[in-house]
Design a protein around this motif. Structure first.
Motif, mmCIF file in Angstrom:
data_model
loop_
_atom_site.group_PDB
_atom_site.id
_atom_site.type_symbol
_atom_site.label_atom_id
_atom_site.label_comp_id
_atom_site.label_asym_id
_atom_site.label_seq_id
_atom_site.Cartn_x
_atom_site.Cartn_y
_atom_site.Cartn_z
ATOM 1 N N CYS A 198 31.850 56.367 25.838
ATOM 2 C CA CYS A 198 31.610 54.930 26.012
ATOM 3 C C CYS A 198 30.118 54.614 25.913
ATOM 4 O O CYS A 198 29.719 53.619 25.290
ATOM 5 N N SER A 210 28.470 52.270 23.007
ATOM 6 C CA SER A 210 27.761 51.027 23.336
ATOM 7 C C SER A 210 26.505 50.862 22.490
ATOM 8 O O SER A 210 26.095 49.738 22.182
ATOM 9 N N THR A 211 25.893 51.974 22.087
ATOM 10 C CA THR A 211 24.685 51.879 21.259
ATOM 11 C C THR A 211 25.002 51.373 19.859
ATOM 12 O O THR A 211 24.120 50.847 19.174
ATOM 13 N N ALA A 266 31.125 45.145 24.125
ATOM 14 C CA ALA A 266 29.817 45.588 24.610
ATOM 15 C C ALA A 266 29.607 45.175 26.064
ATOM 16 O O ALA A 266 29.076 45.953 26.875
ATOM 17 N N LEU A 303 31.686 47.434 28.228
ATOM 18 C CA LEU A 303 31.047 48.751 28.326
ATOM 19 C C LEU A 303 29.871 48.718 29.292
ATOM 20 O O LEU A 303 29.685 49.640 30.098
ATOM 21 N N ARG A 304 29.074 47.660 29.223
ATOM 22 C CA ARG A 304 27.938 47.543 30.155
ATOM 23 C C ARG A 304 28.431 47.498 31.597
ATOM 24 O O ARG A 304 27.852 48.131 32.488
ATOM 25 N N VAL A 352 37.615 48.142 29.191
ATOM 26 C CA VAL A 352 37.010 48.665 27.961
ATOM 27 C C VAL A 352 38.099 49.000 26.946
ATOM 28 O O VAL A 352 37.994 48.670 25.755
#
Length: 517
Positions: free
Chosen positions: A41, A45-46, A60, A63-64, A111
């Motif tokens: 994960c 996200s990157t 995103a 994920l954060r 997610v």
């Protein structure tokens, strides 16, 4: 000219690589430890930085939230670097696996759901990894099995999806998501597809000779011959490619593409509109047209079954549709109480008082405890996304939904014939937005079912008494059906704004009752 395909059928193995990178059967849960999933994960996200796709932006954010929750509950070991999405790290010892605690389960599932919504291959694999991670530690997780089933369905692994949906049904008492209808639809769609393919194969026995050959080569050669007008030579190759796809366990959506294209070619040959290009000949003989009609009917029925499931009674028990005006006339001059699904109601002894109103309105996954909640439900109001209590007998059922197509789909899938006498039509589908014309500039958040109903009753203004029972906007907690109690109170609504709207119009307020009329 024959319409060009941008994606020809491909030769596939019966088993496909999973999110872990290993090749396993699609219906077997791939054990994934939590640390591997969290690292995947973090790596994923990157990839979403500066994405303009709203679905990936939502992923995103999910994920954060997951990574922030992980950091807050158990800070990551220093020096640990994110792992690539499809790369399996060295296995840790059995005693060192990170536990999937209560704080992480909901963000992790969020997610998975947002990744599935994206519809892209990488995100679909991430969603499958999330589902398998949850099921590795929580083998009876309903949310985990449902997520896995939806992922497998999106991947085209239909039989594995059905098996996962059935596992979900084993662990739930209330089928609020209409999973049973979904399973029935998938099974019926598969049966009709098999009948369609069998009928095609019976009409061209030579096709079986090509079923074991390269799918792509057979299809390409068949299209070439068809373009030249060599229809009798093209048909066995094209059908052989389809049979080869099925034999190799190709995803359902790829098989559907091939069937769609092949039927289009048949329609073109027969001179029927809808073949995708100009007919190559005039209208065919009646027998050929009758066969084409039968094939097209089978195709349409299997697509329809997969979309909405079988409908035993299309009239839903002779339900009578209510327009806005007809609903107004039915409630005019009657006292109404709206019962919140709050713990304040569950802890009360208001049952007798509630049943004394002319009309009792309940919402979504309401729960009946006669002493506390009363026995009667005259009007059931529900969001279209869940099917809780749709099987309970009521006089009137109003189903709310923001998107017309989704609303209609839910009615087709979830409405229980005979469980209601009256059903709100599309004029009552989304009161705050459609009747009140309150756009996002005026009311930014999604209105709850309760607020939609309350706004509608206030707008109609035909009830001499209008009371809200137990409306504390979940300050006391939820009081719902057991299956619904496991669902979190959603964050997409703005309860503070709804409470302010109510209090501005309240004539009297007690601990349990707010009177608006």
């Amino acid at each position: 000219m024959t319409k060009a395909r941008t994606r020809w059928p491909r030769q596939r193995d019966a088993e496909a690589p999973t999110a872990s990178g290993e090749t396993v059967a699609a219906d077997r849960v791939d054990a994934v430890d939590l640390e591997t999933c969290l690292s995947a994960c973090a790596a994923h996200s990157t990839k979403l930085v500066a994405s303009l796709d709203r679905r990936r932006v939502a992923l995103a954010e999910a994920l954060r939230n997951l990574l922030a929750t992980r950091a807050a509950t158990a800070p990551a070991t220093s020096g640990m670097s994110p792992l690539p999405l499809l790369r399996r790290p060295a296995k840790a010892s059995s005693g060192s696996a990170l536990p999937l605690g209560e704080a992480l389960i909901d963000p992790l599932l969020a997610v998975g759901n947002k990744a599935l919504d994206c519809g892209y291959e990488d995100e679909t694999k991430l969603a499958l990894m999330v589902a398998d991670t949850v099921l590795t530690q929580r083998k009876r997780s309903r949310a985990g099995w449902r997520l896995r089933a939806r992922v497998l369905e999106a991947m085209g692994a239909e039989s594995a999806a059905v098996a996962a949906f059935e596992r979900y049904l084993e662990f739930t008492e209330e089928d609020g998501f209409g999973v049973a209808a979904k399973v029935a639809g998938l099974r019926e769609g598969a049966r009709l597809q098999a009948a369609l393919v069998q009928r095609l194969a019976d009409g061209c026995p030579e096709a079986r000779e090509y079923a074991g050959r390269s799918v792509t080569d057979s299809w390409a050669r068949g299209l070439e011959l068809h373009a030249r007008g060599a229809l009798d030579e093209a048909r066995p190759l094209l059908l052989g490619a389809l049979l080869g796809q099925i034999g190799a366990g190709a995803p359902v959506h790829e098989i559907q593409q091939t069937v769609t294209h092949y039927l289009g070619l048949l329609r073109e040959e027969a001179g029927v509109a809808g073949g995708g290009s100009a007919p190559t000949a005039g209208p065919g003989d009646p027998a050929a047209l009758a066969e084409l009609t039968a094939l097209t009917t089978l195709y349409a029925e299997q697509r329809r079954a997969r979309m909405r499931g079988p409908v035993d009674d299309p009239t839903f028990g002779g339900v009578q549709w209510l327009t806005l005006g007809e609903f107004r006339n039915r409630i005019a001059g009657k006292s109404l109480c709206l019962i919140a699904n709050s713990q304040r109601v569950g802890d009360s002894s208001l049952g007798k008082e509630i049943d004394d109103y002319d009309l009792v309105v309940r919402f979504n996954s309401y729960r009946i405890d006669p002493a506390a909640t009363g026995r009667r439900t005259d009007i059931h109001v529900s969001i279209h996304k869940h099917g809780f209590n749709w099987d309970q007998q009521v006089d009137t059922r109003l189903i709310f939904g923001g998107i017309s197509g989704d609303w209609k789909h839910s009615l087709r899938n979830r409405l229980v014939p005979g469980a209601q006498t009256y059903l709100g039509d599309e004029s009552l589908r989304w009161p705050v937005r459609d009747i009140g014309r309150l756009g996002r500039d005026v009311w930014p958040s999604i209105p709850t079912s309760g607020f939609n109903m309350l706004w509608l009753l206030d707008f109609l203004d035909v009830s001499p008494r209008l009371d809200l029972i137990g409306f504390d906007f979940y300050e006391s907690g939820a009081y719902r059906l057991p299956a619904a109690m496991r669902m979190p109170i959603t964050s997409v609504h703005e309860y503070t704004s709804e409470k302010a709207w109510v209090m501005e119009r309240a004539r009297s307020v007690t601990d349990t009752r707010i009177r608006l009329r």
